[in-house]
Each structure stands twice: as structure tokens, then as C-alpha cells.
Design a protein around this motif. Structure first.
Motif, PDB file in Angstrom:
ATOM      1  N   LEU A  45     -71.837  -4.783  26.890  1.00  0.00           N
ATOM      2  CA  LEU A  45     -71.655  -6.155  26.427  1.00  0.00           C
ATOM      3  C   LEU A  45     -71.545  -6.208  24.907  1.00  0.00           C
ATOM      4  N   MET A  46     -72.430  -5.507  24.216  1.00  0.00           N
ATOM      5  CA  MET A  46     -72.429  -5.552  22.759  1.00  0.00           C
ATOM      6  C   MET A  46     -71.191  -4.881  22.167  1.00  0.00           C
ATOM      7  N   THR A  47     -70.779  -3.761  22.741  1.00  0.00           N
ATOM      8  CA  THR A  47     -69.574  -3.096  22.228  1.00  0.00           C
ATOM      9  C   THR A  47     -68.329  -3.919  22.522  1.00  0.00           C
ATOM     10  N   GLY A  48     -68.328  -4.632  23.651  1.00  0.00           N
ATOM     11  CA  GLY A  48     -67.190  -5.494  23.966  1.00  0.00           C
ATOM     12  C   GLY A  48     -67.062  -6.640  22.981  1.00  0.00           C
ATOM     13  N   VAL A  49     -68.183  -7.285  22.671  1.00  0.00           N
ATOM     14  CA  VAL A  49     -68.177  -8.371  21.687  1.00  0.00           C
ATOM     15  C   VAL A  49     -67.814  -7.831  20.306  1.00  0.00           C
ATOM     16  N   TRP A  50     -68.316  -6.634  19.994  1.00  0.00           N
ATOM     17  CA  TRP A  50     -68.010  -6.006  18.702  1.00  0.00           C
ATOM     18  C   TRP A  50     -66.507  -5.754  18.564  1.00  0.00           C
ATOM     19  N   THR A  51     -65.873  -5.296  19.624  1.00  0.00           N
ATOM     20  CA  THR A  51     -64.429  -5.061  19.599  1.00  0.00           C
ATOM     21  C   THR A  51     -63.670  -6.360  19.376  1.00  0.00           C
ATOM     22  N   ALA A  52     -64.148  -7.437  20.010  1.00  0.00           N
ATOM     23  CA  ALA A  52     -63.518  -8.747  19.813  1.00  0.00           C
ATOM     24  C   ALA A  52     -63.670  -9.205  18.365  1.00  0.00           C
ATOM     25  N   VAL A  53     -64.843  -8.946  17.779  1.00  0.00           N
ATOM     26  CA  VAL A  53     -65.072  -9.282  16.374  1.00  0.00           C
ATOM     27  C   VAL A  53     -64.110  -8.506  15.482  1.00  0.00           C
ATOM     28  N   GLU A  54     -63.928  -7.224  15.800  1.00  0.00           N
ATOM     29  CA  GLU A  54     -63.034  -6.373  15.023  1.00  0.00           C
ATOM     30  C   GLU A  54     -61.597  -6.889  15.068  1.00  0.00           C
ATOM     31  N   LYS A  55     -61.114  -7.185  16.259  1.00  0.00           N
ATOM     32  CA  LYS A  55     -59.747  -7.684  16.391  1.00  0.00           C
ATOM     33  C   LYS A  55     -59.592  -9.040  15.728  1.00  0.00           C
ATOM     34  N   GLY A  56     -60.626  -9.880  15.859  1.00  0.00           N
ATOM     35  CA  GLY A  56     -60.567 -11.202  15.246  1.00  0.00           C
ATOM     36  C   GLY A  56     -60.498 -11.133  13.735  1.00  0.00           C
ATOM     37  N   GLY A  57     -61.264 -10.216  13.146  1.00  0.00           N
ATOM     38  CA  GLY A  57     -61.243 -10.073  11.696  1.00  0.00           C
ATOM     39  C   GLY A  57     -59.888  -9.624  11.182  1.00  0.00           C
ATOM     40  N   LEU A  58     -59.283  -8.661  11.863  1.00  0.00           N
ATOM     41  CA  LEU A  58     -57.969  -8.163  11.439  1.00  0.00           C
ATOM     42  C   LEU A  58     -56.891  -9.231  11.608  1.00  0.00           C
ATOM     43  N   ALA A  59     -57.025 -10.065  12.648  1.00  0.00           N
ATOM     44  CA  ALA A  59     -56.036 -11.121  12.883  1.00  0.00           C
ATOM     45  C   ALA A  59     -56.210 -12.285  11.909  1.00  0.00           C
ATOM     46  N   LEU A  60     -57.450 -12.493  11.471  1.00  0.00           N
ATOM     47  CA  LEU A  60     -57.719 -13.612  10.567  1.00  0.00           C
ATOM     48  C   LEU A  60     -57.100 -13.395   9.189  1.00  0.00           C
ATOM     49  N   GLY A  61     -57.031 -12.145   8.748  1.00  0.00           N
ATOM     50  CA  GLY A  61     -56.494 -11.840   7.426  1.00  0.00           C
ATOM     51  C   GLY A  61     -55.095 -12.366   7.186  1.00  0.00           C
ATOM     52  N   PRO A  62     -54.106 -11.992   8.007  1.00  0.00           N
ATOM     53  CA  PRO A  62     -52.746 -12.505   7.809  1.00  0.00           C
ATOM     54  C   PRO A  62     -52.654 -14.029   7.898  1.00  0.00           C
ATOM     55  N   LEU A  63     -53.503 -14.633   8.736  1.00  0.00           N
ATOM     56  CA  LEU A  63     -53.509 -16.094   8.832  1.00  0.00           C
ATOM     57  C   LEU A  63     -53.926 -16.720   7.506  1.00  0.00           C
ATOM     58  N   LEU A  64     -54.953 -16.163   6.897  1.00  0.00           N
ATOM     59  CA  LEU A  64     -55.411 -16.663   5.593  1.00  0.00           C
ATOM     60  C   LEU A  64     -54.344 -16.469   4.524  1.00  0.00           C
ATOM     61  N   VAL A  65     -53.623 -15.348   4.592  1.00  0.00           N
ATOM     62  CA  VAL A  65     -52.550 -15.090   3.634  1.00  0.00           C
ATOM     63  C   VAL A  65     -51.463 -16.153   3.754  1.00  0.00           C
ATOM     64  N   GLY A  66     -51.094 -16.485   4.982  1.00  0.00           N
ATOM     65  CA  GLY A  66     -50.063 -17.493   5.193  1.00  0.00           C
ATOM     66  C   GLY A  66     -50.445 -18.842   4.600  1.00  0.00           C
ATOM     67  N   PHE A  67     -51.682 -19.266   4.838  1.00  0.00           N
ATOM     68  CA  PHE A  67     -52.146 -20.538   4.287  1.00  0.00           C
ATOM     69  C   PHE A  67     -52.192 -20.499   2.758  1.00  0.00           C
ATOM     70  N   ALA A  68     -52.692 -19.386   2.207  1.00  0.00           N
ATOM     71  CA  ALA A  68     -52.853 -19.282   0.760  1.00  0.00           C
ATOM     72  C   ALA A  68     -51.505 -19.271   0.040  1.00  0.00           C
ATOM     73  N   LEU A  69     -50.556 -18.501   0.556  1.00  0.00           N
ATOM     74  CA  LEU A  69     -49.237 -18.438  -0.086  1.00  0.00           C
ATOM     75  C   LEU A  69     -48.512 -19.773   0.028  1.00  0.00           C
ATOM     76  N   SER A  70     -48.678 -20.428   1.160  1.00  0.00           N
ATOM     77  CA  SER A  70     -48.063 -21.748   1.320  1.00  0.00           C
ATOM     78  C   SER A  70     -48.657 -22.745   0.332  1.00  0.00           C
ATOM     79  N   PHE A  71     -49.956 -22.676   0.133  1.00  0.00           N
ATOM     80  CA  PHE A  71     -50.633 -23.580  -0.790  1.00  0.00           C
ATOM     81  C   PHE A  71     -50.184 -23.339  -2.233  1.00  0.00           C
ATOM     82  N   SER A  72     -49.895 -22.081  -2.572  1.00  0.00           N
ATOM     83  CA  SER A  72     -49.489 -21.740  -3.944  1.00  0.00           C
ATOM     84  C   SER A  72     -48.017 -22.042  -4.209  1.00  0.00           C
ATOM     85  N   GLY A  73     -47.292 -22.442  -3.168  1.00  0.00           N
ATOM     86  CA  GLY A  73     -45.891 -22.797  -3.356  1.00  0.00           C
ATOM     87  C   GLY A  73     -44.922 -21.647  -3.193  1.00  0.00           C
ATOM     88  N   TYR A  74     -45.355 -20.595  -2.523  1.00  0.00           N
ATOM     89  CA  TYR A  74     -44.464 -19.438  -2.325  1.00  0.00           C
ATOM     90  C   TYR A  74     -43.309 -19.826  -1.404  1.00  0.00           C
TER      91      TYR A  74
END
Length: 244
Positions: free
Chosen positions: A171-200
Motif C-alpha cells: 500500500l505504501m509503495t503504491g501511494v509513493w509511486t503515485a506521488v512520484e508520478k504526480g510530482g513529475l506531471a505537476l512540473g510541466p503544468l506549472l511551467v505552462g501556467f508560469a510562461l502564459s502569465f509572463s506573456g510568452y
């Protein structure tokens, strides 16, 4: 194929245990994992660090083309510097963890990552290649510790639960894997919002100075702040072996 074979051979002396049937609902299982003492700060720290890496890698091509004025071929060298720093220091972080403790080593790795990311802010012109590669190499060194130490600390938490007759390793390793994938997926999403906000302007031939500043910020200060936030999360973590 060789790595998979080595993994198989490494299980030769593993003690097998009988599986217990469980009808625990998925949502309840997730909440149960986060109720494990110290799992929450470790997971939060790790997802913040992976988000930082996700932001860094996602915006790197924009940084190369807009700030360094390269045609994009240099992105290969950047990732080679990152990979080199990681591969050369994995075993070193293992020894540091054994000598000074996993928690101290993990905090040191996160601190080094944060400092290295902040250094990238000083790469402002197309001739700052030496500083760029050196900073990315240091990012790789910090990232090596983040790829090794939190998994070892997760194992400590699992063993601590097992010693108290709570076998929730899967159970713990399964949740940990989900956390890992979520963190990697969150990065590009934040980049998209940030670049859009800066007027790119993705379709523009040239970018405004504000957009270029936004690229620099997202490449360095943004992920560095995420790494800093992970240090605050780790403040609440304690080694389960040393608890009363």
C-alpha cells in the motif's frame, strides 16, 4: 535485459511471506498510508522536489533558445551534465547516508539542489555556458541524493510498521509511486501556467523582455523555491528508528 536479470537474481535470498487478502477500498487505503507517522512529510517533500525537477526539465528548451540564443542542440549537453552529476555521485550519497544518517544526507541533497538552482539565475547571457553547465552538474549531484535517500527512508517507515504488526508495504509503495508520478506531471503544468502569465508567445519569432525574464525565473528561482519548500516539509520528519 541485463538490469532485469540482475533484479531477478537479487531476489534469490528474499524471504517469502504469505499474502493476506484485503478488501480495503482504494480511498481508505490512501488515507491509511498518509496516517503512517512521518510518511506525510516525506511524501510532501518528495513531490515538491520532483515538481522542481519537472519544472526544470520542462522549461530547459525554452531557456536554451530564448536566453542562451542557441538553436536547441545545446539541450543535449545540459541533460548530459545533469545525468553525469547524478551517475557519478549516487554511491557517494549512499556512503554519506550511512555515515551521517539518511535524514541529514537527504536534507543536504535538497539544500544542494536548491543552491544549484538559484545559481542558474546568474546565467543571463549567451556566453555564460560554463556557469550553466557547472550549475546543472550541481543540480545532478543534488538530484542523485533525491533519487536514492527518500526510497531508503520509505523502507525504514515500512519496516517500522511491520515491526508493529502492520504489513502495508504494498500500500505504501503504491501511494509513493503515485506521488512520484504526480510530482513529475505537476512540473510541466506549472511551467505552462508560469510562461502564459509572463506573456510568452509560443508562435512568436521573438519574445518580450518580460517573457524572457519569466523563462529565467521558471528555470531557476521557481524550482529552487519548490526545493526550499521541501526542506520545510522535511523539518517534520523523524527517523522512525530513533523515536521513543
Amino acid at each position: 535485459a541485463v538490469s532485469m536479470l540482475l533484479t531477478f537474481l537479487g531476489t534469490k535470498n528474499v524471504k517469502l511471506i504469505a499474502l493476506k487478502e484485503s478488501s480495503l477500498p482504494l480511498v481508505n487505503g490512501i488515507f491509511l498510508a498518509f496516517k503512517v507517522r512521518y510518511f506525510k512529510p516525506l511524501a510532501i517533500a518528495y513531490i515538491l522536489q520532483l515538481s522542481a525537477l519537472g519544472v526544470f526539465t520542462a522549461v530547459a528548451p525554452f531557456f536554451v533558445t530564448e536566453v542562451m540564443k542557441s538553436d536547441g542542440s545545446a539541450i543535449t549537453n545540459i541533460f548530459l551534465a545533469l545525468l553525469l552529476g547524478t551517475l557519478l555521485t549516487l554511491l557517494i550519497w549512499s556512503e554519506v547516508g550511512k555515515r551521517f544518517g539518511k535524514v541529514r544526507a537527504y536534507v543536504s541533497a535538497a539544500l544542494l539542489l536548491m543552491i544549484a538552482l538559484f545559481l542558474l539565475w546568474f546565467v543571463q547571457e549567451s556566453n555564460d555556458w560554463t556557469l550553466l553547465y557547472l550549475s546543472v552538474f550541481l543540480v545532478g549531484i543534488g538530484f542523485a541524493g533525491l533519487q536514492l535517500l527518500p526510497f531508503a527512508m520509505l523502507t525504514d517507515l515500512i519496516n517500522s510498521e511491520f515491526e508493529e504488526d502492520r504489513d502495508i508495504a504494498g500500500l505504501m509503495t503504491g501511494v509513493w509511486t503515485a506521488v512520484e508520478k504526480g510530482g513529475l506531471a505537476l512540473g510541466p503544468l506549472l511551467v505552462g501556467f508560469a510562461l502564459s502569465f509572463s506573456g510568452y508567445d509560443a508562435g512568436g519569432v521573438t519574445q518580450t523582455e518580460t517573457a524572457k525574464l519569466g523563462v529565467r525565473f521558471v528555470f531557476s528561482v521557481g524550482p529552487a523555491c519548490l526545493a526550499l519548500a521541501s526542506l520545510f516539509a522535511l523539518y517534520f520528519y523523524r527517523d522512525p528508528k530513533s523515536r521513543a
